[in-house]
Design a protein around this motif. Structure first.
Motif, PDB file in Angstrom:
ATOM      1  N   TYR A  38       0.845  -1.216   0.000  1.00 20.51           N
ATOM      2  CA  TYR A  38       0.000   0.000   0.000  1.00 20.51           C
ATOM      3  C   TYR A  38       0.873   1.258   0.000  1.00 20.51           C
ATOM      4  N   ARG A  39       2.005   1.189   0.700  1.00 23.16           N
ATOM      5  CA  ARG A  39       2.926   2.332   0.716  1.00 23.16           C
ATOM      6  C   ARG A  39       3.525   2.565  -0.675  1.00 23.16           C
ATOM      7  N   ALA A  40       3.884   1.473  -1.366  1.00 30.22           N
ATOM      8  CA  ALA A  40       4.469   1.614  -2.708  1.00 30.22           C
ATOM      9  C   ALA A  40       3.455   2.216  -3.672  1.00 30.22           C
ATOM     10  N   VAL A  98      -5.188   6.347   0.440  1.00 31.68           N
ATOM     11  CA  VAL A  98      -5.101   5.517  -0.765  1.00 31.68           C
ATOM     12  C   VAL A  98      -5.630   4.104  -0.486  1.00 31.68           C
ATOM     13  N   SER A  99      -5.388   3.608   0.731  1.00 32.90           N
ATOM     14  CA  SER A  99      -5.817   2.227   0.993  1.00 32.90           C
ATOM     15  C   SER A  99      -7.304   2.101   1.335  1.00 32.90           C
ATOM     16  N   THR A 100      -8.052   3.202   1.273  1.00 33.13           N
ATOM     17  CA  THR A 100      -9.519   3.049   1.427  1.00 33.13           C
ATOM     18  C   THR A 100     -10.168   2.694   0.076  1.00 33.13           C
ATOM     19  N   ILE A 104      -8.247  -0.388  -5.751  1.00 24.71           N
ATOM     20  CA  ILE A 104      -6.812  -0.532  -5.457  1.00 24.71           C
ATOM     21  C   ILE A 104      -6.612  -1.722  -4.519  1.00 24.71           C
ATOM     22  N   ARG A 105      -7.488  -1.833  -3.519  1.00 23.99           N
ATOM     23  CA  ARG A 105      -7.386  -2.963  -2.591  1.00 23.99           C
ATOM     24  C   ARG A 105      -7.565  -4.285  -3.346  1.00 23.99           C
ATOM     25  N   LEU A 106      -8.578  -4.336  -4.221  1.00 26.90           N
ATOM     26  CA  LEU A 106      -8.828  -5.592  -4.940  1.00 26.90           C
ATOM     27  C   LEU A 106      -7.603  -5.990  -5.766  1.00 26.90           C
ATOM     28  N   GLY A 125      -0.658  -7.360   8.079  1.00 22.08           N
ATOM     29  CA  GLY A 125      -1.440  -6.264   7.509  1.00 22.08           C
ATOM     30  C   GLY A 125      -2.594  -5.868   8.409  1.00 22.08           C
ATOM     31  N   ARG A 126      -3.721  -5.540   7.778  1.00 22.78           N
ATOM     32  CA  ARG A 126      -4.898  -5.123   8.538  1.00 22.78           C
ATOM     33  C   ARG A 126      -6.084  -6.057   8.310  1.00 22.78           C
ATOM     34  N   ASP A 127      -6.104  -6.682   7.118  1.00 25.75           N
ATOM     35  CA  ASP A 127      -7.280  -7.459   6.683  1.00 25.75           C
ATOM     36  C   ASP A 127      -6.878  -8.857   6.224  1.00 25.75           C
ATOM     37  N   ILE A 128      -5.740  -9.344   6.690  1.00 31.56           N
ATOM     38  CA  ILE A 128      -5.255 -10.633   6.164  1.00 31.56           C
ATOM     39  C   ILE A 128      -6.159 -11.775   6.650  1.00 31.56           C
ATOM     40  N   LYS A 175      -4.411   8.808  13.504  1.00 36.06           N
ATOM     41  CA  LYS A 175      -5.134   9.115  12.265  1.00 36.06           C
ATOM     42  C   LYS A 175      -5.278   7.852  11.414  1.00 36.06           C
ATOM     43  N   ARG A 176      -4.159   7.109  11.267  1.00 35.83           N
ATOM     44  CA  ARG A 176      -4.219   5.903  10.429  1.00 35.83           C
ATOM     45  C   ARG A 176      -5.116   4.833  11.052  1.00 35.83           C
ATOM     46  N   ASP A 177      -5.019   4.673  12.377  1.00 32.21           N
ATOM     47  CA  ASP A 177      -5.883   3.676  13.050  1.00 32.21           C
ATOM     48  C   ASP A 177      -7.348   3.992  12.765  1.00 32.21           C
ATOM     49  N   ILE A 179      -8.743   5.867  10.282  1.00 32.60           N
ATOM     50  CA  ILE A 179      -9.148   5.673   8.870  1.00 32.60           C
ATOM     51  C   ILE A 179      -9.164   4.176   8.536  1.00 32.60           C
ATOM     52  N   ASP A 180      -8.133   3.453   9.002  1.00 33.68           N
ATOM     53  CA  ASP A 180      -8.036   2.018   8.672  1.00 33.68           C
ATOM     54  C   ASP A 180      -9.206   1.211   9.245  1.00 33.68           C
ATOM     55  N   SER A 181      -9.676   1.609  10.437  1.00 32.48           N
ATOM     56  CA  SER A 181     -10.746   0.796  11.034  1.00 32.48           C
ATOM     57  C   SER A 181     -12.147   1.291  10.667  1.00 32.48           C
ATOM     58  N   HIS A 182     -12.234   2.444  10.004  1.00 33.91           N
ATOM     59  CA  HIS A 182     -13.561   2.960   9.646  1.00 33.91           C
ATOM     60  C   HIS A 182     -13.868   2.906   8.151  1.00 33.91           C
ATOM     61  N   ARG A 183     -12.915   2.417   7.331  1.00 33.03           N
ATOM     62  CA  ARG A 183     -13.226   2.387   5.893  1.00 33.03           C
ATOM     63  C   ARG A 183     -14.292   1.321   5.629  1.00 33.03           C
ATOM     64  N   ASP A 184     -15.016   1.490   4.492  1.00 32.71           N
ATOM     65  CA  ASP A 184     -16.139   0.583   4.193  1.00 32.71           C
ATOM     66  C   ASP A 184     -15.656  -0.804   3.798  1.00 32.71           C
TER      67      ASP A 184
HETATM   68  O1  C5P Z   1       1.739  -1.863   8.020  1.00 36.49           O
HETATM   69  P1  C5P Z   1       1.991  -0.417   7.639  1.00 36.49           P
HETATM   70  O2  C5P Z   1       1.859   0.523   8.781  1.00 36.49           O
HETATM   71  O3  C5P Z   1       3.248  -0.238   6.858  1.00 36.49           O
HETATM   72  O4  C5P Z   1       0.785  -0.079   6.625  1.00 36.49           O
HETATM   73  C1  C5P Z   1       0.647   1.187   6.058  1.00 36.49           C
HETATM   74  C2  C5P Z   1      -0.810   1.447   5.741  1.00 36.49           C
HETATM   75  O5  C5P Z   1      -1.242   0.586   4.687  1.00 36.49           O
HETATM   76  C3  C5P Z   1      -1.817   1.220   6.867  1.00 36.49           C
HETATM   77  O6  C5P Z   1      -1.938   2.326   7.721  1.00 36.49           O
HETATM   78  C4  C5P Z   1      -3.097   0.976   6.102  1.00 36.49           C
HETATM   79  O7  C5P Z   1      -3.696   2.180   5.693  1.00 36.49           O
HETATM   80  C5  C5P Z   1      -2.615   0.258   4.843  1.00 36.49           C
HETATM   81  N1  C5P Z   1      -2.780  -1.187   4.901  1.00 36.49           N
HETATM   82  C6  C5P Z   1      -4.013  -1.709   4.623  1.00 36.49           C
HETATM   83  N2  C5P Z   1      -4.176  -3.059   4.565  1.00 36.49           N
HETATM   84  C7  C5P Z   1      -3.156  -3.891   4.781  1.00 36.49           C
HETATM   85  C8  C5P Z   1      -1.878  -3.374   5.111  1.00 36.49           C
HETATM   86  C9  C5P Z   1      -1.723  -2.015   5.192  1.00 36.49           C
HETATM   87  O8  C5P Z   1      -4.967  -0.962   4.418  1.00 36.49           O
HETATM   88  N3  C5P Z   1      -3.340  -5.207   4.663  1.00 36.49           N
END
Ligand code: C5P
Length: 221
Positions: A38-40, A98-100, A104-106, A125-128, A175-177, A179-184
């Motif tokens: 996601y960072r790349a 970007v990761s919402t 892109i996720r698909l 990751g977050r959704d593995i 902020k990331r926590d 957005i990451d936990s509230h995306r659809d």
């Molecule tokens: O793990 P890391 O902090 O490097 O991830 C960066 C960002 O990539 C997270 O904050 C999140 O937005 C996104 N991410 C994600 N799903 C994953 C891994 C990372 O949405 N499986």
């Protein structure tokens, strides 16, 4: 030969990658850092002067860039090692937008599943556990107090020569926590069949030992 997959999910800077790398080396599994993917993608958005908050602009890069890992397991963007570049603040500040984006996720999830299809992996990751590898052999959900996570990220940045203050780390994580936990689509979420590990007051070696015992009990090692 049977392949195994181990999923480690959790919020930012909860120590997932540190633990996953140690376990992967110990077990001879391939470590896959999905956050780096996601960072790349986010780096590609920035390099192309696209707006990270504009989904359509970001989507335009799908399939037009290549994201992979090289022989050193470093993340590559268009075959260039960007493993250090993706840790910089501009990427960290924009990656959660970007990761919402669903398309892109698909696309990235497709790459992640392909990487896990023919080998034993530890993927973090977050959704593995909840989405990418729902049938993973074992799922862990790793958490830690947010102040401790900010401290850990600050120390990590110091070592890498990245200029930040502790307060900036804390704000970025919060902020990331959020957005990451509230995306659809495929938010940060503990899978119902995952094992929760709170690493707040644990040493790295204790976390590794705890997971190792679980893997042993499940017959994976
Ligand atoms: O793990 P890391 O902090 O490097 O991830 C960066 C960002 O990539 C997270 O904050 C999140 O937005 C996104 N991410 C994600 N799903 C994953 C891994 C990372 O949405 N499986």
């Amino acid at each position: 030969m049977k392949h195994y997959s181990i999923a480690i999910d959790g919020p930012s800077a909860s120590g997932k990658s540190t633990i996953a790398k140690i376990l992967a080396t110990k077990l001879g599994f391939t470590y896959i850092d999905t956050g780096a993917m996601y960072r790349a993608f986010t780096l590609a958005v920035l390099e192309n002067n696209l707006d990270p908050k504009n989904e359509e602009e970001c989507d335009s890069l799908i399939g037009k860039i290549s994201i992979d890992f090289d022989e050193n397991n470093h993340i590559t963007l268009n075959n260039k090692d960007v493993s250090e570049r993706v840790r910089q603040n501009d990427v960290a500040d924009n990656v959660s937008y970007v990761s919402t984006y669903k398309n892109i996720r698909l696309w990235l999830v497709g790459l992640q599943r392909k990487l896990a299809s023919n080998r034993s992996v530890i993927m973090d990751g977050r959704d593995i556990g909840s989405h990418v590898l729902p049938n993973a052999s074992v799922k862990f959900f790793q958490i830690a107090d947010v102040n401790e996570r900010a401290e850990r990220r600050y120390m990590e940045n110091l070592q890498k020569g990245i200029q930040t203050t502790k307060e900036e780390c804390l704000e970025n994580l919060k902020k990331r926590d959020y957005i990451d936990s509230h995306r659809d689509f495929a938010p940060l979420k503990q899978a119902s069949d995952s094992i929760l590990i709170d690493t707040t007051n644990m040493k790295i070696s204790d976390v590794v030992d705890k997971m190792y015992i679980v893997l042993k009990n499940k017959g994976i090692i």
